[in-house]
Design a protein around this motif. Structure first.
Motif, PDB file in Angstrom:
ATOM      1  N   THR A 124       0.717  -1.207  -0.148  1.00  0.00           N
ATOM      2  CA  THR A 124       0.103   0.041  -0.064  1.00  0.00           C
ATOM      3  C   THR A 124       0.890   1.178   0.049  1.00  0.00           C
ATOM      4  N   GLN A 137      -4.493   6.456   0.312  1.00  0.00           N
ATOM      5  CA  GLN A 137      -6.049   6.557   0.019  1.00  0.00           C
ATOM      6  C   GLN A 137      -6.288   4.861  -0.128  1.00  0.00           C
ATOM      7  N   GLU A 138      -7.837   4.635   0.034  1.00  0.00           N
ATOM      8  CA  GLU A 138      -8.118   3.187  -0.157  1.00  0.00           C
ATOM      9  C   GLU A 138      -7.789   2.525  -1.532  1.00  0.00           C
ATOM     10  N   TYR A 156      -9.307  -2.854   2.760  1.00  0.00           N
ATOM     11  CA  TYR A 156      -9.572  -1.547   2.219  1.00  0.00           C
ATOM     12  C   TYR A 156      -9.628  -0.777   3.396  1.00  0.00           C
ATOM     13  N   ARG A 157     -10.072  -0.936   4.622  1.00  0.00           N
ATOM     14  CA  ARG A 157     -10.625  -0.270   5.862  1.00  0.00           C
ATOM     15  C   ARG A 157      -9.395  -0.059   6.516  1.00  0.00           C
TER      16      ARG A 157
END
Length: 476
Positions: A124, A137-138, A156-157
């Motif tokens: 990420t 960001q997601e 994603y969270r």
């Protein structure tokens, strides 16, 4: 002697306006840029290269008015002046696993191994560093093969939350958390840098990450972007074709000096299937051939996948040939070690396997359309076992030796060339009876592979025909 196409690009450069030069494989882009620089001896030039070897080679060709550097070296020098330690922060890979995320994982009821989650956090951060975003960001969280929708939603969270905490440490010169190369380029880009030059040559512009495109767009110097959109092969890791984004008049270089008419004809079939309207011309002074019969001595074998490299290396080693692979066998060894780990119930490290809990899940995954890319590797593990495969990889040379055969993925072979190149069978899109649907990314990779050959291209006729035939549902 420049071609008429090269002369047009050089003449426009003299106006001081931005331009984009679309240069087909082997079409003399470097000689064009060198001529431009020689036409402007009193202007400061800056050549941004794809890697160190290209920058070093370019420095021997360009006049002294041009500084030849890689983006990494420019960014490195800047962040050192910002207070980051060259050895402690910049040369080491970020170790996100050293960051205490136990409280977050406990609160979130982590449905996966913590090492797997740490690896995803690292990915990420890498995707954020390669983007033009100012914050994590997601959309920077990867989609992981083998994960359920519920587990992916978990990522994603939570991954952006943890990634932001790790990145804040990485971007702090007083913290011990290393930045790594992607990290220090991001820190450099966020500083809104200005390159001290009157004009900037941007090589391999089709494979720039958004973070670099943003830096280039904000420069006040004349920008000349050079590359070939048909050789864009790093889209999967966030690269974008800057030749379609940056400003400037477009010029084309369509005559290759690498190979002759036969290899050019093969390449044109693939180019036409991708919608290219301008044909590639071969060099009339080169006598070349396209054949399905392997020559006595193959200089290089280009493969679509790491599994193809392993299988091909095994074949040539058994025949007594020395084998070299660009960059060494470390990435391949990690893949085999991951298979061994999953068989023992331990987590995998590589991006292609880290989403699986056990080896049986991988075996089931390759039976689906989505898992087709791992099928050859799974078959290799089943046929030979991880022990024999690791022994094989230990026999691969880290440096090329006289008489060796270079076996590489087409990705790692980009920018290189050999007299005789064989295209490995793993480029085959399916059986002859199948309805073949080849996407543009696959066609671009195949085009890169076949245009590495200088005098002899060894390729399966069905394979070449398949990549030279447009899909029925293609536009135009």
């Amino acid at each position: 002697m420049l071609t008429p196409e090269q002369c047009l690009a050089v003449q426009h450069f003299k106006t001081g306006e931005a331009e984009r030069v679309v240069a087909f494989a082997g079409a003399g882009k470097t000689s064009t840029l060198v001529t431009m620089a020689k036409c402007a001896p009193n202007r400061r030039g800056f050549y941004l290269a794809f890697n160190k070897s290209i920058a070093t080679e370019a420095s021997l060709k360009f006049p002294r008015s041009v500084t030849c550097r890689t983006t990494h070296s420019v960014a490195f020098g800047t962040v050192v002046r910002m207070g980051f330690d060259g050895d402690r922060h910049l040369m080491n890979t970020p170790r996100s696993r050293t960051f205490d995320i136990s409280a977050v994982l406990l609160k979130a009821k982590l449905p996966m191994h913590d090492d797997t989650f740490r690896s995803i956090v690292g990915t990420t951060i890498t995707r954020f560093c390669q983007s033009d975003a100012d914050e994590i960001q997601e959309r920077h969280v990867p989609r992981v093969p083998g994960l359920s929708d519920a587990d992916q939603e978990f990522l994603y969270r939570w991954a952006p939350i943890v990634a932001e905490q790790v990145w804040n440490r990485m971007a702090d010169p007083s913290d011990d958390m290393p930045l790594g190369s992607d990290g220090y380029i991001k820190v450099w880009a966020l500083s809104r840098p200005r390159i001290a030059a009157d004009y900037i040559f941007v090589d391999e512009a089709q494979d720039l990450n958004p973070v670099l495109i943003n830096v280039i767009r904000n420069q006040q110097a004349q920008v000349v972007a050079v590359g070939d959109g048909h050789q864009q092969i790093y889209e999967w890791r966030g690269a974008r074709d800057a030749l379609k984004i940056l400003a400037g008049r477009e010029f084309r270089l369509t005559k290759s000096f690498r190979f002759g008419a036969e290899i050019a004809r093969a390449a044109n079939g693939v180019l036409a299937a991708m919608g290219e309207e301008f044909p590639l011309a071969g060099f009339e002074m080169v006598k070349d051939q396209v054949t399905s019969v392997a020559a006595a001595t193959i200089d290089a074998v280009l493969c679509r996948s790491n599994a193809g490299v392993i299988e091909s290396a095994m074949e040539y080693l058994d025949d007594g040939r020395a084998v070299y692979t660009p960059g060494g066998a470390g990435e391949l060894r990690t893949l085999v070690e991951d298979a061994e780990a999953l068989k023992s119930g331990r987590p995998a490290r590589s991006a292609s396997l880290m989403g699986f809990a056990k080896w049986k899940d991988v075996e089931d995954y390759v039976k689906t359309d989505e898992g087709a890319s791992l099928k050859v590797f799974v078959n290799l593990v089943g046929r030979y076992g991880t022990g024999k495969l690791k022994g094989l990889l230990n026999r691969i040379d880290d440096k090329p030796t006289p008489g060796c055969v270079t076996i590489s993925t087409a990705h790692k072979g980009k920018g290189l060339e050999w007299h005789t190149v064989k295209i490995n069978y793993d480029f085959l899109p399916g059986d002859a009876e199948d309805d073949v649907n080849i996407n543009m990314a696959e066609r671009r990779l195949f085009y890169v592979a076949i245009t590495r050959a200088k005098t002899s291209l060894v390729v399966d006729p069905y394979m070449l025909e398949a990549y030279s035939t447009a899909n029925q549902d293609d536009d135009g």
